[in-house]
Design a protein around this motif. Structure first.
Motif, mmCIF file in Angstrom:
data_model
loop_
_atom_site.group_PDB
_atom_site.id
_atom_site.type_symbol
_atom_site.label_atom_id
_atom_site.label_comp_id
_atom_site.label_asym_id
_atom_site.label_seq_id
_atom_site.Cartn_x
_atom_site.Cartn_y
_atom_site.Cartn_z
ATOM 1 N N LEU A 24 79.213 32.361 49.997
ATOM 2 C CA LEU A 24 78.187 32.161 51.008
ATOM 3 C C LEU A 24 78.379 33.127 52.180
ATOM 4 O O LEU A 24 77.419 33.738 52.656
ATOM 5 C CB LEU A 24 78.213 30.705 51.493
ATOM 6 N N GLU A 25 79.615 33.293 52.620
ATOM 7 C CA GLU A 25 79.903 34.234 53.706
ATOM 8 C C GLU A 25 79.527 35.660 53.311
ATOM 9 O O GLU A 25 79.017 36.419 54.133
ATOM 10 C CB GLU A 25 81.375 34.173 54.095
ATOM 11 N N ASN A 26 79.787 36.039 52.069
ATOM 12 C CA ASN A 26 79.409 37.376 51.608
ATOM 13 C C ASN A 26 77.902 37.578 51.700
ATOM 14 O O ASN A 26 77.436 38.636 52.121
ATOM 15 C CB ASN A 26 79.909 37.625 50.180
ATOM 16 N N VAL A 27 77.142 36.546 51.321
ATOM 17 C CA VAL A 27 75.686 36.624 51.434
ATOM 18 C C VAL A 27 75.298 36.764 52.908
ATOM 19 O O VAL A 27 74.463 37.598 53.265
ATOM 20 C CB VAL A 27 75.011 35.375 50.804
ATOM 21 N N GLY A 32 73.047 40.002 57.183
ATOM 22 C CA GLY A 32 73.113 40.038 58.644
ATOM 23 C C GLY A 32 72.867 38.711 59.316
ATOM 24 O O GLY A 32 72.508 38.674 60.497
ATOM 25 N N SER A 33 73.048 37.606 58.597
ATOM 26 C CA SER A 33 72.773 36.307 59.211
ATOM 27 C C SER A 33 74.038 35.619 59.722
ATOM 28 O O SER A 33 74.105 34.395 59.770
ATOM 29 C CB SER A 33 72.010 35.411 58.236
ATOM 30 N N CYS A 34 75.028 36.423 60.108
ATOM 31 C CA CYS A 34 76.203 35.861 60.754
ATOM 32 C C CYS A 34 76.716 36.839 61.805
ATOM 33 O O CYS A 34 76.388 38.024 61.786
ATOM 34 C CB CYS A 34 77.304 35.504 59.756
ATOM 35 N N VAL A 35 77.485 36.312 62.725
ATOM 36 C CA VAL A 35 78.152 37.123 63.737
ATOM 37 C C VAL A 35 79.616 37.176 63.326
ATOM 38 O O VAL A 35 80.243 36.139 63.122
ATOM 39 C CB VAL A 35 78.010 36.486 65.135
ATOM 40 N N ASN A 36 80.148 38.377 63.189
ATOM 41 C CA ASN A 36 81.548 38.518 62.811
ATOM 42 C C ASN A 36 82.429 38.516 64.048
ATOM 43 O O ASN A 36 82.252 39.329 64.949
ATOM 44 C CB ASN A 36 81.770 39.798 62.016
ATOM 45 N N PRO A 43 78.064 31.796 60.903
ATOM 46 C CA PRO A 43 76.675 31.864 60.441
ATOM 47 C C PRO A 43 75.683 31.429 61.515
ATOM 48 O O PRO A 43 75.966 30.538 62.307
ATOM 49 C CB PRO A 43 76.650 30.900 59.254
ATOM 50 N N ARG A 44 74.541 32.083 61.508
ATOM 51 C CA ARG A 44 73.476 31.700 62.439
ATOM 52 C C ARG A 44 72.910 30.325 62.071
ATOM 53 O O ARG A 44 72.426 29.609 62.929
ATOM 54 C CB ARG A 44 72.369 32.752 62.429
#
Length: 189
Positions: A24-27, A32-36, A43-44
């Motif tokens: 899921l994190e890879n997706v 671009g739906s997460c802030v690293n 995830p947003r």
């Protein structure tokens, strides 16, 4: 025959859940739906929910078992008093960094402290407009800021949800205009 079945099932269930979260994190990272924050994907639109363990500086000084007690957190945070010596905090952050691979966070209401400490952390918590301006420009694209919808420097504390949301969004927009790329809005429910 040597390990109880429930232990084997729990272990397998946890491994399966971790693998699903990794996928899921890879997706999230790809679209671009997460802030690293460091190597942690926030995830947003969760899941997963990320845990930041914020420990007061005085507690970190007391014992060496702190890292063990907060080992399940995704990010390790340090809460710092306004009068704290920045050099002391930097030394502690370096020590913590040697003990963990987790991203580091700082929670300090002093713009001078945040200015000095921002180069040693991945995340700055409880950021309001005055703090945004104190982080050096060369760090603004790297450090993540968790903005809050209030401004103690102006004695501004919105109470209603829609007020908080409007003010929080205005701080996010201000942060973007100042060059920040990694922004999380904490609405302080």
């Amino acid at each position: 025959s040597e390990v109880p079945a429930d232990e084997v099932l729990v272990k397998q269930t946890l491994e399966d859940a971790r693998e699903k979260l990794r996928l899921l994190e890879n997706v999230y990272r790809e679209d671009g739906s997460c802030v690293n924050v460091g190597r942690v994907c926030i995830p947003r639109h969760p899941p997963p929910i990320r845990v930041v363990a914020v420990v007061p500086l005085s507690v970190f000084k007391l014992g060496s078992d702190i890292m063990e007690r907060i080992s399940s957190a995704d990010i390790v945070g340090l809460a710092v008093d306004i009068e704290t010596d920045p050099g002391e905090v930097i030394q502690l952050l370096k020590k913590i960094d040697k003990e963990t691979t987790k991203p580091l966070a700082i929670d300090a209401y002093s713009s001078k402290l945040v200015q000095r400490l921002s180069e040693h952390v991945d995340l700055v918590l409880n950021v309001y407009p005055k703090i945004l301006e104190s982080i050096p420009k060369d760090r603004r694209h790297e450090v993540c800021v968790s903005v809050i919808p209030l401004d103690p420097s102006r004695d501004l504390y919105p109470r209603e949800v829609d007020e908080k949301l409007r003010y929080g969004i205005s701080i996010v927009e201000n942060a973007r205009s100042l060059g920040y790329e990694k922004i999380v809005l904490d609405l302080i429910l």
